[in-house]
Design a protein around this motif. Sequence first.
Motif, PDB file in Angstrom:
ATOM      1  N   LEU A   1       0.800  -1.228   0.000  1.00 18.42           N
ATOM      2  CA  LEU A   1       0.000   0.000   0.000  1.00 18.42           C
ATOM      3  C   LEU A   1       0.832   1.277   0.000  1.00 18.42           C
ATOM      4  O   LEU A   1       0.520   2.203  -0.758  1.00 18.42           O
ATOM      5  CB  LEU A   1      -1.006  -0.006   1.152  1.00 18.42           C
TER       6      LEU A   1
ATOM      7  N   SER B   1       0.560   3.909  -3.033  1.00 18.87           N
ATOM      8  CA  SER B   1       0.174   5.305  -2.799  1.00 18.87           C
ATOM      9  C   SER B   1       1.213   6.260  -3.356  1.00 18.87           C
ATOM     10  O   SER B   1       0.874   7.281  -3.949  1.00 18.87           O
ATOM     11  CB  SER B   1      -0.081   5.571  -1.312  1.00 18.87           C
ATOM     12  N   ARG B   2       2.491   5.918  -3.213  1.00 17.13           N
ATOM     13  CA  ARG B   2       3.540   6.776  -3.780  1.00 17.13           C
ATOM     14  C   ARG B   2       3.445   6.822  -5.293  1.00 17.13           C
ATOM     15  O   ARG B   2       3.570   7.885  -5.900  1.00 17.13           O
ATOM     16  CB  ARG B   2       4.938   6.282  -3.369  1.00 17.13           C
TER      17      ARG B   2
ATOM     18  N   MET C   1       0.315   8.916  -6.327  1.00 15.33           N
ATOM     19  CA  MET C   1       0.503  10.343  -6.086  1.00 15.33           C
ATOM     20  C   MET C   1       1.536  10.929  -7.056  1.00 15.33           C
ATOM     21  O   MET C   1       1.399  12.060  -7.499  1.00 15.33           O
ATOM     22  CB  MET C   1       0.945  10.609  -4.640  1.00 15.33           C
TER      23      MET C   1
ATOM     24  N   GLY D   1      -3.300  13.603   0.773  1.00 14.23           N
ATOM     25  CA  GLY D   1      -2.627  12.326   0.555  1.00 14.23           C
ATOM     26  C   GLY D   1      -1.130  12.433   0.763  1.00 14.23           C
ATOM     27  O   GLY D   1      -0.503  11.535   1.346  1.00 14.23           O
TER      28      GLY D   1
ATOM     29  N   ILE E   1       1.595  10.538   3.405  1.00 16.56           N
ATOM     30  CA  ILE E   1       2.893   9.961   3.067  1.00 16.56           C
ATOM     31  C   ILE E   1       3.980  10.578   3.939  1.00 16.56           C
ATOM     32  O   ILE E   1       4.861   9.875   4.448  1.00 16.56           O
ATOM     33  CB  ILE E   1       3.200  10.140   1.563  1.00 16.56           C
TER      34      ILE E   1
END
Length: 140
Positions: free
Chosen positions: A11, A15-16, A19, A113, A117
């Motif tokens: 995850l 997500s990185r 984004m 978001g 991170i």
Amino acid sequence: MNTTNANTTTLPLLSRLLMATIFLFSGLGKIAAPAATIGYIASTGLPFPTLGLIGAIAVELGGGLLLVAGLQTRATALVLAGFSLVTGLIFHHAIADQNQLIHLLKNIAMAGGLLQIAAYGAGSLSLDARLGARLVRRTA
């Protein structure tokens, strides 16, 4: 794979990557059509639109690539969150126009978001984790 393992490996990487996508595409778009971006920056009344273009490309491509690699992730995410908020407020402040409102809200959501991170880091599938493990082994 159990849920905890996915939460700490897959995850954060996903997500990185998600984004980073918008920043990489936006930076490449600016390279492909610099005159359009310079004109848009100039239309807001900001000084030195060519420098603005160069700075935006550096932040978007550099930040996007650093996010993908998971290198200096927390600092990169903070810079990109600030960039997203500032550019949203400068370029998408005409919220009576629904399109501009959507773009502003997109920038705000991206900043949210990115702050996640920044708060939780890159995860185990990152250069940050790999380099951190090397530093721990060297000092042990």
